[in-house]
Design an enzyme around this catalytic site. Structure first.
Site, PDB file in Angstrom:
ATOM      1  CG  HIS A 324      -0.650  -0.273   2.491  1.00 55.84           C
ATOM      2  ND1 HIS A 324      -1.322  -1.116   3.340  1.00 55.84           N
ATOM      3  CD2 HIS A 324       0.378   0.214   3.208  1.00 55.84           C
ATOM      4  CE1 HIS A 324      -0.720  -1.131   4.518  1.00 55.84           C
ATOM      5  NE2 HIS A 324       0.313  -0.323   4.461  1.00 55.84           N
ATOM      6  CB  SER A 380      -8.713  -6.468   9.922  1.00 56.42           C
ATOM      7  OG  SER A 380      -7.837  -5.824  10.818  1.00 56.42           O
ATOM      8  CG  HIS A 399      -3.559   2.346   3.851  1.00 56.33           C
ATOM      9  ND1 HIS A 399      -4.246   3.464   4.260  1.00 56.33           N
ATOM     10  CD2 HIS A 399      -2.398   2.352   4.532  1.00 56.33           C
ATOM     11  CE1 HIS A 399      -3.517   4.116   5.151  1.00 56.33           C
ATOM     12  NE2 HIS A 399      -2.396   3.473   5.341  1.00 56.33           N
ATOM     13  N   GLY A 400      -6.611   1.284   5.256  1.00 52.34           N
ATOM     14  CA  GLY A 400      -6.776   1.042   6.691  1.00 52.34           C
ATOM     15  C   GLY A 400      -7.928   1.863   7.212  1.00 52.34           C
TER      16      GLY A 400
END
Lengths: 476, 136
Positions: A324, A380, A399-400
């Site tokens: 990422h 997650s 990405h998060g």
């Protein structure tokens, strides 16, 4: 700043908002998230990115966007391969920071009684934090081989299984590079660190599958409800950090020669086709390979730790490995024409759709797995890429969860022991090299990962497959 | 003579000095003390330290990158700095510290790199001030 809602999940800052912008900024967010995003400098940074010479399509901001340096974190920008620039700041210091997830052959019920032993074993076997040297001892010649071969070098030298390579983005190795483009200082910093996770938000996390949202894709990935999965988040360690330092410096000087000026010096860039651009890309690819080798080595240590606790027959099968922080040459449709572009993903994950030839055969029908780590107390996600991502975001998503609080704000008024016991009450065991490490990564420091995922899912950029809940975390 | 600046993802440092030389020395101590608890670091070994750049901003970034290189690659914690000379493109000095010993020098965080993001160096009436952000 003019921020116009295009639909429920997309906002636009027009290119005429500020002199020098060559394109619009498009932000993917909900009403609530956009409020949080406006609190720091991330949108100004996305506007700075819109001034990059040769940028095609909009400067893109994902729902986890937050302030970085140069590029925002959660930013995507594509530049023309022939006439555009490459910016090391669009990749970041941690080149090919990324995530890999592996499915174990164990269930939550089987792991729970030995969870504490497992977490302690992982903490012993996977070096983290500032002090730890890695388990892989190599000389200078072997390091050059690692830079050239990436994860393959690790598998060839006993750190993993052939199958691991099949399920990594780019098979864990980029080509077209020369290890000599990586400075001796970068090699010196990185060599002892192979097989370590570092600190900050990097971790190894034991999780279980909490919800399945797409049965077909979950089956293709070999996961089902209550199954235990391991997620590893780390990058190219000191080697990549030094490569970024080296080339931001060099490009800063080269910009004058190429007659380029940028609003933020951390956005230093050079034409892709210049010698500075080509040399950086070569060093970046070598660093990316180092990062894949690193995640491969960490995964092998994790595999061994599981086998020490649960017996030799336990399996850890790689689901996928994504980077990422990277810039990659890809073909995308720009203004109706297939065009060679360099896609900078800074805190953004590739999300290729079903049928794309760059994804493993096992996932060809469901799409590329997209691995999104949340914060250590929440959840997650695994998703799959989509055609809409190809059309709108150069095949990219978030990405998060995205940070919300600064690290100092996260620490303020909190006690690491209390945080640890609160997490234990939720069934999550955390071990860290440092107390600050635990406090800085508290769930409250992050945006709500479920909300971030809802945005990319509803916007059609990626499709939910599974939600994962943490059980054990080790971090630096 | 330094303080920590907030940043969503990373960390910043504001340093002061009566002279430009003192500013660079204090910025270096500030950065090391973010990475390691320097209370028990003995300045018993001298190390040469120098950097070059195209202007004052890049001199500061490259000077701090040098200190970081000692920390991350040489495993040396520096806690005392003396800048001998700063010219338009070069900085030369000496630093003192000792090899890292995790038992005595508690690690605090890993600094990945020194950024140009919002970098500011200003001469004030009777002192110098700099702000620099570090990727962590």
């Amino acid at each position: 700043m003019e921020l116009r809602a295009l639909d429920r999940y997309r906002f636009r800052i027009p290119r005429d908002e500020r002199l020098g912008m060559r394109t619009d900024v498009i932000v993917y967010a909900s009403q609530n998230l956009i409020g949080q995003i406006r609190k720091d400098l991330s949108l100004e940074q996305a506007m700075n990115v819109a001034t990059l010479p040769g940028i095609v399509g909009p400067s893109l901001a994902m729902p986890d966007i937050h302030q970085g340096y140069g590029f925002p974190i959660g930013g995507v920008a594509a530049t023309e391969w022939e006439n555009g620039v490459v910016s090391p700041g669009g990749v970041g210091f941690d080149i090919n920071c990324g995530v890999r997830s592996a499915a174990t052959s164990l269930t939550e019920e089987e792991v729970r009684p030995k969870l504490r032993d497992l977490v302690h074993q992982l903490f012993r076997d996977v070096p983290s934090g500032a002090g730890g040297e890695g388990p892989v001892r190599i000389n200078g010649r072997q390091l050059d081989e690692v830079l050239a071969k990436g994860a393959r070098w690790m598998v060839e030298n006993g750190y993993g299984e052939e199958r691991d390579l099949e399920f990594a983005e780019e098979n864990g190795r980029l080509e077209e590079l020369d290890p000599h483009d990586v400075s001796s200082r970068a090699k010196e910093r990185g060599r002892p660190q192979l097989g370590t996770i570092g600190s900050g938000n990097h971790f190894v996390e034991v999780q279980y599958v909490d919800e399945i949202h797409n049965g077909e894709a979950a089956r293709a990935m070999g996961i089902e409800k209550k199954q235990v999965v391991v997620m590893i988040h780390c990058g190219s360690r000191g080697l990549g950090h030094q490569v970024c330092t080296d080339y931001v410096g060099q490009m800063g000087a080269a910009m004058k020669r190429h007659n380029i000026s940028m609003p933020d010096r951390q956005l230093a860039c050079a034409p892709i086709q210049s010698s500075e651009g080509q040399t950086y890309l070569s060093a970046m690819r070598a660093s990316a390979n180092f990062a894949w080798a690193n995640r491969q080595a960490v995964m092998q240590s994790v595999r061994d730790a599981f086998r020490k606790i649960f017996g030799k027959s336990v399996k850890l099968d790689l689901i996928y490995d994504v980077c990422h922080n990277i810039a990659k040459r890809e073909k995308h449709v720009v203004n109706g024409k297939k065009t060679d572009v360099l896609v900078h993903r800074k805190g953004a994950t590739r999300a290729f759709p079903p049928g794309h030839r760059s994804i493993p055969g096992a996932y060809r029908e469901v799409g590329q797995p997209v691995l999104i780590p949340g914060s250590m107390g929440t959840a997650s996600w695994i998703l799959t890429g989509s055609q809409a991502a190809m059309e709108q975001t150069f095949g990219s998503v978030c990405h998060g969860a995205g940070r919300l609080l600064s690290r100092t704000a996260a620490r303020k008024g909190r006690d690491a022991k209390q945080v640890q016991s609160r997490l234990e009450e939720d069934g999550i065991i955390v071990r860290s090299e440092s107390r600050d490490g635990i406090l800085e990564e508290i769930p409250e420091a992050y945006k709500d990962v479920d909300e971030v995922i809802e945005v990319v899912h509803q916007a059609g950029l990626a499709v939910k497959v599974a939600r994962l809940r943490p059980m054990g975390v080790i971090k630096g | 003579m330094f303080e920590v600046l907030e940043h969503t993802a990373d960390i910043g440092l504001r340093a002061w000095g009566e002279t430009k030389e003192a500013l660079f020395e204090n910025a270096a101590i500030g950065m090391v003390s973010l990475a390691v608890d320097i209370a028990d670091v003995e300045p018993r070994i001298a190390y040469p330290i120098a950097a070059s750049g195209t202007d004052l901003d890049s001199l500061l970034v490259n000077w701090l990158s040098e200190v970081l290189y000692y920390l991350d690659a040489q495993h040396v914690v520096l806690r005392k700095f003396h800048v001998e000379q700063i010219t338009a493109q070069n900085i030369v000095g000496q630093a003192w510290g000792e090899p890292r010993d995790p038992a005595r020098h508690r690690p605090k965080l890993i600094i990945k790199g020194v950024t140009y993001h919002q970098l500011r160096i200003a001469e004030q009436p009777e002192s110098w001030c700099a702000e620099v952000f570090l990727d962590i």
